[in-house]
Design a protein around this motif. Structure first.
Motif, PDB file in Angstrom:
ATOM      1  N   ASN A  24       0.870  -1.322  -0.244  1.00 52.68           N
ATOM      2  CA  ASN A  24       0.080  -0.163  -0.060  1.00 52.68           C
ATOM      3  C   ASN A  24       0.881   1.210  -0.049  1.00 52.68           C
ATOM      4  OD1 ASN A  24      -2.359   1.651   0.577  1.00 52.68           O
ATOM      5  ND2 ASN A  24      -1.598   1.915   2.583  1.00 52.68           N
ATOM      6  N   VAL A  25       1.768   1.228   0.931  1.00 58.38           N
ATOM      7  CA  VAL A  25       2.787   2.309   0.816  1.00 58.38           C
ATOM      8  C   VAL A  25       3.593   2.578  -0.560  1.00 58.38           C
ATOM      9  CG1 VAL A  25       4.938   3.253   2.137  1.00 58.38           C
ATOM     10  CG2 VAL A  25       2.900   2.168   3.278  1.00 58.38           C
ATOM     11  N   ILE A  26       3.970   1.477  -1.074  1.00 51.87           N
ATOM     12  CA  ILE A  26       4.668   1.448  -2.116  1.00 51.87           C
ATOM     13  C   ILE A  26       3.746   2.265  -3.592  1.00 51.87           C
ATOM     14  CG2 ILE A  26       5.552   0.188  -4.080  1.00 51.87           C
ATOM     15  CD1 ILE A  26       6.864  -1.582  -1.982  1.00 51.87           C
ATOM     16  N   ASP A  27       2.485   1.701  -3.403  1.00 53.83           N
ATOM     17  CA  ASP A  27       1.465   2.133  -4.300  1.00 53.83           C
ATOM     18  C   ASP A  27       1.261   3.858  -4.112  1.00 53.83           C
ATOM     19  OD1 ASP A  27      -0.702   2.488  -5.984  1.00 53.83           O
ATOM     20  OD2 ASP A  27      -1.903   2.343  -4.223  1.00 53.83           O
ATOM     21  N   ILE A  28       1.326   4.332  -3.111  1.00 57.66           N
ATOM     22  CA  ILE A  28       0.772   5.772  -3.061  1.00 57.66           C
ATOM     23  C   ILE A  28       2.399   6.647  -3.469  1.00 57.66           C
ATOM     24  CG2 ILE A  28       1.663   5.884  -0.493  1.00 57.66           C
ATOM     25  CD1 ILE A  28      -1.010   8.114  -2.643  1.00 57.66           C
ATOM     26  N   PHE A  29       3.576   6.256  -3.036  1.00 55.65           N
ATOM     27  CA  PHE A  29       4.582   6.536  -3.468  1.00 55.65           C
ATOM     28  C   PHE A  29       4.787   6.444  -5.087  1.00 55.65           C
ATOM     29  CE2 PHE A  29       5.984   6.624   1.034  1.00 55.65           C
ATOM     30  CZ  PHE A  29       6.324   7.847   1.185  1.00 55.65           C
ATOM     31  N   MET A  30       4.384   5.381  -5.492  1.00 56.77           N
ATOM     32  CA  MET A  30       4.762   5.173  -7.155  1.00 56.77           C
ATOM     33  C   MET A  30       3.719   6.068  -7.774  1.00 56.77           C
ATOM     34  SD  MET A  30       7.548   3.384  -7.508  1.00 56.77           S
ATOM     35  CE  MET A  30       7.337   3.106  -9.153  1.00 56.77           C
ATOM     36  N   THR A  31       2.542   6.181  -7.075  1.00 55.01           N
ATOM     37  CA  THR A  31       1.394   6.730  -7.858  1.00 55.01           C
ATOM     38  C   THR A  31       1.821   8.471  -7.981  1.00 55.01           C
ATOM     39  OG1 THR A  31      -0.164   5.351  -7.105  1.00 55.01           O
ATOM     40  CG2 THR A  31      -1.143   7.693  -7.650  1.00 55.01           C
ATOM     41  N   LEU A  32       2.214   8.871  -6.700  1.00 54.17           N
ATOM     42  CA  LEU A  32       2.607  10.306  -6.869  1.00 54.17           C
ATOM     43  C   LEU A  32       3.845  10.480  -7.441  1.00 54.17           C
ATOM     44  CD1 LEU A  32       2.198  11.204  -2.872  1.00 54.17           C
ATOM     45  CD2 LEU A  32       0.537  11.609  -4.889  1.00 54.17           C
ATOM     46  N   LEU A  33       4.769   9.559  -7.514  1.00 52.46           N
ATOM     47  CA  LEU A  33       5.880   9.894  -8.683  1.00 52.46           C
ATOM     48  C   LEU A  33       5.467   9.782 -10.017  1.00 52.46           C
ATOM     49  CD1 LEU A  33       9.313   9.645  -9.048  1.00 52.46           C
ATOM     50  CD2 LEU A  33       8.561   7.128  -9.510  1.00 52.46           C
ATOM     51  N   LEU A  34       4.650   9.083 -10.454  1.00 52.29           N
ATOM     52  CA  LEU A  34       4.125   9.005 -11.712  1.00 52.29           C
ATOM     53  C   LEU A  34       3.219  10.372 -12.165  1.00 52.29           C
ATOM     54  CD1 LEU A  34       3.568   5.134 -12.188  1.00 52.29           C
ATOM     55  CD2 LEU A  34       5.096   6.433 -13.446  1.00 52.29           C
ATOM     56  N   LEU A  35       2.405  10.651 -11.296  1.00 45.39           N
ATOM     57  CA  LEU A  35       1.659  11.741 -11.677  1.00 45.39           C
ATOM     58  C   LEU A  35       2.352  12.729 -11.489  1.00 45.39           C
ATOM     59  CD1 LEU A  35      -1.174  11.305  -9.111  1.00 45.39           C
ATOM     60  CD2 LEU A  35      -1.291  10.760 -11.450  1.00 45.39           C
ATOM     61  N   ARG A  36       3.577  13.224 -10.870  1.00 42.49           N
ATOM     62  CA  ARG A  36       4.573  14.555 -11.096  1.00 42.49           C
ATOM     63  C   ARG A  36       4.860  14.380 -12.361  1.00 42.49           C
ATOM     64  NH1 ARG A  36       8.230  15.748  -6.617  1.00 42.49           N
ATOM     65  NH2 ARG A  36       7.822  17.726  -7.324  1.00 42.49           N
ATOM     66  N   THR A  37       5.006  13.440 -13.335  1.00 44.01           N
ATOM     67  CA  THR A  37       5.594  13.427 -14.715  1.00 44.01           C
ATOM     68  C   THR A  37       4.527  14.222 -15.692  1.00 44.01           C
ATOM     69  OG1 THR A  37       4.426  11.615 -15.290  1.00 44.01           O
ATOM     70  CG2 THR A  37       6.596  11.239 -14.279  1.00 44.01           C
ATOM     71  N   GLY A  38       3.224  14.215 -15.141  1.00 42.62           N
ATOM     72  CA  GLY A  38       2.418  14.931 -16.147  1.00 42.62           C
ATOM     73  C   GLY A  38       1.726  14.016 -17.192  1.00 42.62           C
ATOM     74  N   LEU A  50      -7.837  13.305  -4.058  1.00 37.98           N
ATOM     75  CA  LEU A  50      -7.134  13.342  -2.930  1.00 37.98           C
ATOM     76  C   LEU A  50      -5.554  13.550  -3.369  1.00 37.98           C
ATOM     77  CD1 LEU A  50      -7.468  13.321   0.294  1.00 37.98           C
ATOM     78  CD2 LEU A  50      -7.005  11.037  -0.005  1.00 37.98           C
ATOM     79  N   VAL A  51      -5.062  12.817  -4.635  1.00 35.38           N
ATOM     80  CA  VAL A  51      -3.754  12.910  -4.948  1.00 35.38           C
ATOM     81  C   VAL A  51      -3.307  14.559  -5.375  1.00 35.38           C
ATOM     82  CG1 VAL A  51      -3.465  10.492  -5.367  1.00 35.38           C
ATOM     83  CG2 VAL A  51      -4.184  11.965  -7.390  1.00 35.38           C
ATOM     84  N   GLU A  52      -4.304  15.074  -5.411  1.00 35.52           N
ATOM     85  CA  GLU A  52      -3.745  16.667  -5.831  1.00 35.52           C
ATOM     86  C   GLU A  52      -3.342  17.281  -4.527  1.00 35.52           C
ATOM     87  OE1 GLU A  52      -7.577  18.491  -7.427  1.00 35.52           O
ATOM     88  OE2 GLU A  52      -7.667  16.986  -8.975  1.00 35.52           O
ATOM     89  N   ILE A  53      -3.453  16.766  -3.463  1.00 36.10           N
ATOM     90  CA  ILE A  53      -2.897  17.214  -2.187  1.00 36.10           C
ATOM     91  C   ILE A  53      -1.960  16.285  -1.650  1.00 36.10           C
ATOM     92  CG2 ILE A  53      -3.278  18.387   0.138  1.00 36.10           C
ATOM     93  CD1 ILE A  53      -6.324  18.648  -0.869  1.00 36.10           C
ATOM     94  N   PRO A  54      -0.679  16.111  -2.033  1.00 37.56           N
ATOM     95  CA  PRO A  54       0.269  14.977  -1.658  1.00 37.56           C
ATOM     96  C   PRO A  54       0.224  14.704  -0.022  1.00 37.56           C
ATOM     97  CG  PRO A  54       1.107  16.170  -3.192  1.00 37.56           C
ATOM     98  CD  PRO A  54      -0.120  16.878  -3.127  1.00 37.56           C
ATOM     99  N   PHE A  55       0.269  15.663   0.816  1.00 35.52           N
ATOM    100  CA  PHE A  55       0.356  15.578   2.185  1.00 35.52           C
ATOM    101  C   PHE A  55      -1.076  14.623   2.583  1.00 35.52           C
ATOM    102  CE2 PHE A  55      -0.506  16.641   6.383  1.00 35.52           C
ATOM    103  CZ  PHE A  55       0.656  16.083   7.051  1.00 35.52           C
ATOM    104  N   ALA A  56      -2.102  15.098   2.004  1.00 35.95           N
ATOM    105  CA  ALA A  56      -3.449  14.391   2.381  1.00 35.95           C
ATOM    106  C   ALA A  56      -3.498  12.845   1.922  1.00 35.95           C
ATOM    107  CB  ALA A  56      -4.577  15.002   1.975  1.00 35.95           C
ATOM    108  N   SER A  57      -3.058  12.757   0.820  1.00 36.20           N
ATOM    109  CA  SER A  57      -2.866  11.425   0.351  1.00 36.20           C
ATOM    110  C   SER A  57      -1.985  10.383   1.147  1.00 36.20           C
ATOM    111  CB  SER A  57      -2.527  11.527  -1.319  1.00 36.20           C
ATOM    112  OG  SER A  57      -1.570  11.918  -1.418  1.00 36.20           O
ATOM    113  N   LEU A  58      -0.748  10.995   1.352  1.00 37.83           N
ATOM    114  CA  LEU A  58      -0.006  10.210   2.220  1.00 37.83           C
ATOM    115  C   LEU A  58      -0.425   9.789   3.599  1.00 37.83           C
ATOM    116  CD1 LEU A  58       3.388  12.149   1.465  1.00 37.83           C
ATOM    117  CD2 LEU A  58       2.984   9.809   0.772  1.00 37.83           C
ATOM    118  N   LEU A  59      -1.008  10.906   4.039  1.00 37.96           N
ATOM    119  CA  LEU A  59      -1.785  10.730   5.487  1.00 37.96           C
ATOM    120  C   LEU A  59      -2.778   9.673   5.266  1.00 37.96           C
ATOM    121  CD1 LEU A  59      -1.873  11.977   8.372  1.00 37.96           C
ATOM    122  CD2 LEU A  59      -3.643  13.286   7.590  1.00 37.96           C
ATOM    123  N   LEU A  60      -3.673   9.601   4.335  1.00 34.65           N
ATOM    124  CA  LEU A  60      -4.827   8.816   3.958  1.00 34.65           C
ATOM    125  C   LEU A  60      -4.028   7.530   3.767  1.00 34.65           C
ATOM    126  CD1 LEU A  60      -8.000   8.304   4.111  1.00 34.65           C
ATOM    127  CD2 LEU A  60      -7.510   8.483   1.676  1.00 34.65           C
TER     128      LEU A  60
END
Length: 129
Positions: A24-38, A50-60
């Motif tokens: 689950n943790v790997i999923d969120i980090f990889m998701t945020l990484l890929l989203l940053r590429t545009g 929720l992923v538009e707010i990285p801190f909130a998505s990491l918290l969740l």
């Protein structure tokens, strides 16, 4: 490996819940990484905003699942050590818990593998785009 998948004693279930949490943790980090590429977008409609707010998505995706999985483990542990239930009932509940956890792990493995594949393909995607 097959024995680990089939095994549903408390120690095995605990290890599987830890594995599920790590996936689950790997999923969120990889998701945020890929989203940053545009080049990618979140397809999970629950997480899309929720992923538009990285801190909130990491918290969740990091704090909340830790509490949920810990609570799940404590409930499974209570069931396994319950003197009110017959051994056949405990056996059945542990077996069902194991199947559910294994399915969750399988889903996360597939999701994380797709993230890894897309990450590995990023250099080629950038040359095309």
């Amino acid at each position: 490996m097959v024995a680990f998948i089939k095994d549903y004693n408390l120690d095995s279930i605990k290890k599987k819940l830890i594995l599920l949490y790590l996936l689950n943790v790997i999923d969120i980090f990889m998701t945020l990484l890929l989203l940053r590429t545009g080049l990618f977008r979140e397809v999970n409609f629950i997480m899309a905003k929720l992923v538009e707010i990285p801190f909130a998505s990491l918290l969740l995706k990091i704090i909340f699942p830790a509490f949920i999985l810990y609570y799940l483990y404590t409930e499974i542990k209570k069931t396994a050590k319950s003197e009110d239930q017959k051994p056949a009932q405990v056996y059945q509940e542990l077996k069902i818990s194991n199947i559910s956890i294994n399915l969750s792990i399988l889903i996360y493995v597939i999701v994380d593998l797709t993230h890894l594949i897309w990450t590995a393909l990023l250099p080629y995607i950038y040359t095309i785009a």
